[in-house]
Design a protein around this motif. Structure first.
Motif, PDB file in Angstrom:
ATOM      1  N   SER A 186      23.990  45.651  57.160  1.00  0.00           N
ATOM      2  CA  SER A 186      25.106  45.470  56.232  1.00  0.00           C
ATOM      3  C   SER A 186      24.644  44.927  54.882  1.00  0.00           C
ATOM      4  O   SER A 186      25.300  45.164  53.851  1.00  0.00           O
ATOM      5  N   ASN A 187      23.522  44.225  54.863  1.00  0.00           N
ATOM      6  CA  ASN A 187      23.012  43.650  53.616  1.00  0.00           C
ATOM      7  C   ASN A 187      22.771  44.721  52.553  1.00  0.00           C
ATOM      8  O   ASN A 187      23.098  44.536  51.383  1.00  0.00           O
ATOM      9  N   PHE A 188      22.228  45.841  52.966  1.00  0.00           N
ATOM     10  CA  PHE A 188      21.854  46.878  51.998  1.00  0.00           C
ATOM     11  C   PHE A 188      23.064  47.668  51.507  1.00  0.00           C
ATOM     12  O   PHE A 188      23.123  48.051  50.333  1.00  0.00           O
ATOM     13  N   PHE A 189      24.045  47.875  52.388  1.00  0.00           N
ATOM     14  CA  PHE A 189      25.288  48.502  51.932  1.00  0.00           C
ATOM     15  C   PHE A 189      26.040  47.542  51.004  1.00  0.00           C
ATOM     16  O   PHE A 189      26.655  47.961  50.022  1.00  0.00           O
ATOM     17  N   GLY A 190      25.964  46.249  51.330  1.00  0.00           N
ATOM     18  CA  GLY A 190      26.577  45.242  50.462  1.00  0.00           C
ATOM     19  C   GLY A 190      25.911  45.193  49.110  1.00  0.00           C
ATOM     20  O   GLY A 190      26.578  45.099  48.070  1.00  0.00           O
ATOM     21  N   TRP A 191      24.601  45.282  49.115  1.00  0.00           N
ATOM     22  CA  TRP A 191      23.845  45.302  47.860  1.00  0.00           C
ATOM     23  C   TRP A 191      24.243  46.496  47.008  1.00  0.00           C
ATOM     24  O   TRP A 191      24.442  46.368  45.807  1.00  0.00           O
ATOM     25  N   PHE A 192      24.325  47.643  47.636  1.00  0.00           N
ATOM     26  CA  PHE A 192      24.682  48.844  46.879  1.00  0.00           C
ATOM     27  C   PHE A 192      26.058  48.678  46.242  1.00  0.00           C
ATOM     28  O   PHE A 192      26.260  49.024  45.074  1.00  0.00           O
ATOM     29  N   LEU A 193      27.002  48.138  47.000  1.00  0.00           N
ATOM     30  CA  LEU A 193      28.350  47.926  46.484  1.00  0.00           C
ATOM     31  C   LEU A 193      28.349  46.988  45.283  1.00  0.00           C
ATOM     32  O   LEU A 193      28.923  47.310  44.232  1.00  0.00           O
ATOM     33  N   VAL A 194      27.673  45.852  45.429  1.00  0.00           N
ATOM     34  CA  VAL A 194      27.690  44.826  44.386  1.00  0.00           C
ATOM     35  C   VAL A 194      26.991  45.300  43.116  1.00  0.00           C
ATOM     36  O   VAL A 194      27.532  45.163  42.008  1.00  0.00           O
ATOM     37  N   VAL A 195      25.803  45.864  43.249  1.00  0.00           N
ATOM     38  CA  VAL A 195      25.074  46.276  42.040  1.00  0.00           C
ATOM     39  C   VAL A 195      25.738  47.481  41.383  1.00  0.00           C
ATOM     40  O   VAL A 195      25.742  47.594  40.154  1.00  0.00           O
ATOM     41  N   TYR A 196      26.307  48.371  42.200  1.00  0.00           N
ATOM     42  CA  TYR A 196      27.036  49.490  41.593  1.00  0.00           C
ATOM     43  C   TYR A 196      28.219  48.978  40.776  1.00  0.00           C
ATOM     44  O   TYR A 196      28.499  49.494  39.683  1.00  0.00           O
ATOM     45  N   LEU A 197      28.890  47.967  41.278  1.00  0.00           N
ATOM     46  CA  LEU A 197      30.049  47.420  40.565  1.00  0.00           C
ATOM     47  C   LEU A 197      29.664  46.894  39.192  1.00  0.00           C
ATOM     48  O   LEU A 197      30.311  47.208  38.188  1.00  0.00           O
ATOM     49  N   PHE A 198      28.583  46.078  39.119  1.00  0.00           N
ATOM     50  CA  PHE A 198      28.272  45.543  37.785  1.00  0.00           C
ATOM     51  C   PHE A 198      27.653  46.599  36.874  1.00  0.00           C
ATOM     52  O   PHE A 198      27.824  46.546  35.655  1.00  0.00           O
ATOM     53  N   PHE A 199      26.962  47.582  37.437  1.00  0.00           N
ATOM     54  CA  PHE A 199      26.480  48.691  36.611  1.00  0.00           C
ATOM     55  C   PHE A 199      27.662  49.494  36.053  1.00  0.00           C
ATOM     56  O   PHE A 199      27.673  49.873  34.880  1.00  0.00           O
ATOM     57  N   GLN A 200      28.637  49.755  36.913  1.00  0.00           N
ATOM     58  CA  GLN A 200      29.780  50.557  36.491  1.00  0.00           C
ATOM     59  C   GLN A 200      30.626  49.839  35.442  1.00  0.00           C
ATOM     60  O   GLN A 200      31.089  50.450  34.471  1.00  0.00           O
ATOM     61  N   ILE A 201      30.803  48.553  35.615  1.00  0.00           N
ATOM     62  CA  ILE A 201      31.552  47.764  34.635  1.00  0.00           C
ATOM     63  C   ILE A 201      30.845  47.800  33.287  1.00  0.00           C
ATOM     64  O   ILE A 201      31.474  47.978  32.238  1.00  0.00           O
ATOM     65  N   PHE A 202      29.522  47.644  33.303  1.00  0.00           N
ATOM     66  CA  PHE A 202      28.750  47.673  32.062  1.00  0.00           C
ATOM     67  C   PHE A 202      28.812  49.050  31.415  1.00  0.00           C
ATOM     68  O   PHE A 202      28.913  49.178  30.184  1.00  0.00           O
ATOM     69  N   ALA A 203      28.769  50.105  32.226  1.00  0.00           N
ATOM     70  CA  ALA A 203      28.839  51.473  31.698  1.00  0.00           C
ATOM     71  C   ALA A 203      30.177  51.711  31.000  1.00  0.00           C
ATOM     72  O   ALA A 203      30.229  52.320  29.921  1.00  0.00           O
ATOM     73  N   LEU A 204      31.249  51.232  31.597  1.00  0.00           N
ATOM     74  CA  LEU A 204      32.571  51.389  30.992  1.00  0.00           C
ATOM     75  C   LEU A 204      32.687  50.569  29.711  1.00  0.00           C
ATOM     76  O   LEU A 204      33.318  50.998  28.739  1.00  0.00           O
ATOM     77  N   TYR A 205      32.054  49.401  29.717  1.00  0.00           N
ATOM     78  CA  TYR A 205      32.033  48.569  28.505  1.00  0.00           C
ATOM     79  C   TYR A 205      31.289  49.296  27.382  1.00  0.00           C
ATOM     80  O   TYR A 205      31.751  49.353  26.238  1.00  0.00           O
ATOM     81  N   LEU A 206      30.125  49.863  27.711  1.00  0.00           N
ATOM     82  CA  LEU A 206      29.322  50.562  26.700  1.00  0.00           C
ATOM     83  C   LEU A 206      30.038  51.804  26.173  1.00  0.00           C
ATOM     84  O   LEU A 206      29.907  52.152  24.998  1.00  0.00           O
ATOM     85  N   TYR A 207      30.777  52.472  27.042  1.00  0.00           N
ATOM     86  CA  TYR A 207      31.514  53.665  26.612  1.00  0.00           C
ATOM     87  C   TYR A 207      32.451  53.325  25.454  1.00  0.00           C
ATOM     88  O   TYR A 207      32.649  54.129  24.536  1.00  0.00           O
ATOM     89  N   LYS A 208      32.964  52.105  25.481  1.00  0.00           N
ATOM     90  CA  LYS A 208      33.910  51.700  24.443  1.00  0.00           C
ATOM     91  C   LYS A 208      33.240  51.008  23.257  1.00  0.00           C
ATOM     92  O   LYS A 208      33.632  51.207  22.104  1.00  0.00           O
ATOM     93  N   TYR A 209      32.201  50.205  23.529  1.00  0.00           N
ATOM     94  CA  TYR A 209      31.668  49.344  22.476  1.00  0.00           C
ATOM     95  C   TYR A 209      30.239  49.661  22.029  1.00  0.00           C
ATOM     96  O   TYR A 209      29.768  49.108  21.039  1.00  0.00           O
TER      97      TYR A 209
END
Length: 281
Positions: A186-209
């Protein structure tokens, strides 16, 4: 005159980063000799993480500027710190565990947050390389593809270091050891979820700014700039491979093998992509 100044400044920063990369390489080699002493190992781990963090900040500032790289750091801090505490308390998403006091007195040591950011940034850059997003602003489907690829690249790192850091070195201890050399799956699926979330948030931020001006494009058209981040990611993998000189057992040998066919493969793939790109000089 202005262009000459920019080129000189660029070369100066490049020399600084390559000097830091050399120091980082030496530190990863020397840390092997501290594995037998828990306190010294913790100190050397702090040093390696600090160098990795500095390299990420210096390299990232060239592309995104101070404000945006700070935003990236804050996003990784909030997301990773929140889920780390949640997992320690509830077991979701990684599993139940606790950190060793050798890393600090906080429930989630600060070194963990800095590692999230540093490895996260390198994974982010390599994802740009593998998807051909060198000097481009993220748009369209790339807003979602780049974070997705980056998450895989970052989980490769955790896949190779977690059994050594937890099962062998005890930097964190799993309450209910799992099937992957003592680490819960479960650690690795959890890792994928968490890091994908902050990457995706940053990508959406960059799309705008995010903005890509002529000065930035000039910097990003240089092969050495992209090779820098690729080299640091590869050196990080090398540090794991060298653990076989700490203990030669099933865990270290397996992690070295996994690192070669994950992190080192991605490093080679990125280098080939950079060197074969006709748009880079």
């Amino acid at each position: 005159m202005g262009n000459e100044t920019v080129k000189k400044d660029g070369k100066g920063f490049s020399k600084l980063r390559w000097s830091l990369i050399l120091v980082f390489l030496i530190a990863n080699i020397l840390v092997v000799f501290s594995y037998s002493n828990t306190n010294l190992l913790a100190l050397d781990t702090f040093l390696v993480t600090a160098l990795l963090f500095i390299l990420a900040v210096v390299h990232g500032t060239e592309r995104y500027g101070k404000k945006n790289i700070l935003i990236f750091f804050l996003i990784t801090w909030v997301v990773s710190f929140s889920f780390e505490n949640l997992s320690i308390a509830t077991g979701f998403p990684f599993g139940f565990y606790h950190y060793s006091p050798s890393l600090g007195l906080l429930t989630v040591p600060l070194i963990i947050i800095f590692a999230y950011f540093a490895i996260g940034y390198l994974s982010w850059v390599l994802s740009h390389i593998l998807t051909g997003q060198y000097s481009k602003k993220l748009e369209g489907k790339q807003i979602f593809i780049v974070p997705f690829i980056a998450a895989f690249i970052m989980v490769m790192w955790d896949l190779s270091v977690d059994p050594i850091s937890s099962t062998l070195q005890g930097f964190w201890v799993w309450t209910y050891p799992g099937a992957y050399f003592g680490v819960p799956i479960s650690n690795f699926f959890g890792w994928f979820l968490v890091v994908y979330l902050f990457f995706q948030i940053f990508a959406l931020y960059l799309y705008k700014y995010d903005s890509v001006n002529v000065k930035i494009v000039s910097k990003l058209s240089n092969k050495p700039y992209w090779i820098e981040a690729t080299a640091v990611y590869g050196i990080t993998g090398l540090g794991t491979i060298l653990s076989i000189f700490y203990q030669y057992n099933d865990i270290t040998v397996s992690m070295a093998l996994i690192t070669v066919f994950t992190m080192i493969f991605v490093t080679i793939l990125a280098l080939v992509n950079i060197l074969n790109n006709p748009e880079l000089k």
